[in-house]
Enzyme design. Structure first.
Site, PDB file in Angstrom:
ATOM      1  N   ARG A 109       0.980  -1.082  -0.120  1.00 16.72           N
ATOM      2  CA  ARG A 109      -0.076  -0.154   0.064  1.00 16.72           C
ATOM      3  C   ARG A 109       0.953   1.278   0.020  1.00 16.72           C
ATOM      4  NH1 ARG A 109      -4.834  -2.331   0.731  1.00 16.72           N
ATOM      5  NH2 ARG A 109      -4.780  -4.460   1.920  1.00 16.72           N
ATOM      6  N   LYS A 122       6.618   2.664  -3.456  1.00 16.66           N
ATOM      7  CA  LYS A 122       7.239   1.334  -4.226  1.00 16.66           C
ATOM      8  C   LYS A 122       6.513   0.960  -5.551  1.00 16.66           C
ATOM      9  CE  LYS A 122       8.147  -1.445   0.134  1.00 16.66           C
ATOM     10  NZ  LYS A 122       7.707  -2.639   0.769  1.00 16.66           N
ATOM     11  N   ASP A 127       9.971  -7.873   0.475  1.00 15.69           N
ATOM     12  CA  ASP A 127      10.098  -7.844   1.764  1.00 15.69           C
ATOM     13  C   ASP A 127      11.456  -7.259   1.944  1.00 15.69           C
ATOM     14  OD1 ASP A 127       9.169  -7.965   4.309  1.00 15.69           O
ATOM     15  OD2 ASP A 127      10.147  -9.930   4.618  1.00 15.69           O
ATOM     16  N   PHE A 136      13.210   6.904   4.585  1.00 14.30           N
ATOM     17  CA  PHE A 136      12.326   6.330   5.599  1.00 14.30           C
ATOM     18  C   PHE A 136      13.163   5.057   6.281  1.00 14.30           C
ATOM     19  CE2 PHE A 136      10.974   1.999   4.514  1.00 14.30           C
ATOM     20  CZ  PHE A 136      11.667   1.816   3.303  1.00 14.30           C
ATOM     21  N   TYR A 151      15.519   3.203   8.387  1.00 12.92           N
ATOM     22  CA  TYR A 151      16.855   3.201   8.987  1.00 12.92           C
ATOM     23  C   TYR A 151      17.761   4.105   8.107  1.00 12.92           C
ATOM     24  CZ  TYR A 151      15.260  -0.498  12.036  1.00 12.92           C
ATOM     25  OH  TYR A 151      14.518  -1.340  12.852  1.00 12.92           O
ATOM     26  N   HIS A 190      19.012  -1.910  -2.589  1.00 13.13           N
ATOM     27  CA  HIS A 190      18.594  -3.209  -2.282  1.00 13.13           C
ATOM     28  C   HIS A 190      17.165  -3.217  -2.927  1.00 13.13           C
ATOM     29  CE1 HIS A 190      16.857  -0.577   0.795  1.00 13.13           C
ATOM     30  NE2 HIS A 190      16.139  -1.694   1.170  1.00 13.13           N
ATOM     31  N   ARG A 191      16.268  -2.295  -2.883  1.00 11.05           N
ATOM     32  CA  ARG A 191      15.144  -2.556  -3.564  1.00 11.05           C
ATOM     33  C   ARG A 191      15.215  -2.437  -4.851  1.00 11.05           C
ATOM     34  NH1 ARG A 191      12.797   0.387  -0.373  1.00 11.05           N
ATOM     35  NH2 ARG A 191      12.186  -1.071   1.124  1.00 11.05           N
TER      36      ARG A 191
END
Ligand code: ITT
Length: 200
Positions: free
Chosen positions: A9, A13, A72, A155, A157, A183-184
């Site tokens: 949501r 992303k 994730d 957002f 860390y 990473h994403r």
């Protein structure tokens, strides 16, 4: 045009995956889980990022009959044996309290010297089809943890992770700079050939 549903949501992303698919020349229509409000949130009962990403992707693919993408992610600290890891969003006890999570982690690492403050963000991105076909890929961003937060972008860390080769924290990078090395970003880009293969 194939419709792809993304199990989040979080509009950031969706925008990020959209840009990555478009850059790769893929023209799938991308919708967030918000487009299907009746579908309940999936319990992340896995013990790895990959397991949780697959759980979310399968649940959404089954519920909608559409190919589904899920991710994730979290922060893994070397000296803590990879923690907070899958517990990153609720490290201080309350899900999504970024400030409390970050402050607890800094306190836990307060007497850890510079050379032992290595950590990485990790992300698993999964694609599941309604027929049960599944693929999962991973991306990492390695860096060092600062002793105090710096920066206001991003957002979680971001204010304490300084990527290797950088003088700024993730929270001091622009969104474009972060996406290019994150990473994403890496995991989503690794998913492009998978989407191409399975949804040609
Ligand atoms: P979903 O609704 O998509 O599940 P979420 O906020 O639960 O989003 P993630 O699974 O992506 O988030 O991340 C879990 C936690 O890991 C998140 O709350 C942050 O504390 C941390 N994290 C993950 N990616 C991060 C990033 O790029 N920068 C900073 N912290 C990050």
């Amino acid at each position: 045009m194939t419709r792809l549903i993304l199990a989040t949501r979080n509009p950031g992303k969706i925008t990020e995956l959209h840009a990555i698919l478009a850059d790769a020349g893929l023209s799938h229509e991308l919708v967030g889980a918000d487009a299907y409000p009746d579908i309940p949130d999936v319990k992340e009962t896995g013990v790895t990022f990959a397991e949780n990403a697959l759980l979310k992707a399968h649940a959404l693919a089954q519920a909608t009959g559409l190919p589904a993408v899920a991710d994730d992610s979290g922060l893994c600290v070397d000296v803590l044996g990879g923690a907070p890891g899958i517990f990153s969003a609720r490290w201080s006890g309350t899900h999504g309290d970024d400030t409390a999570n970050l402050e607890l982690l800094l306190a836990q690492l307060s007497d850890i010297a510079e050379e032992h403050r290595a950590a990485h963000f990790a992300c698993a991105a999964a694609l599941a089809l309604p027929d049960g076909t599944e693929r999962v890929v991973e991306g990492r961003l390695r860096g060092t943890l600062r002793h105090a937060p710096a920066g206001t972008n991003g957002f979680g860390y971001d204010p304490i992770l300084q990527p290797d080769g950088e003088t700024r924290t993730c929270a001091q990078l622009s969104p474009e700079e972060k996406n290019a090395i994150s990473h994403r970003g890496k995991a989503f880009r690794a998913l492009v050939p998978v989407v191409r293969e399975l949804l040609a």
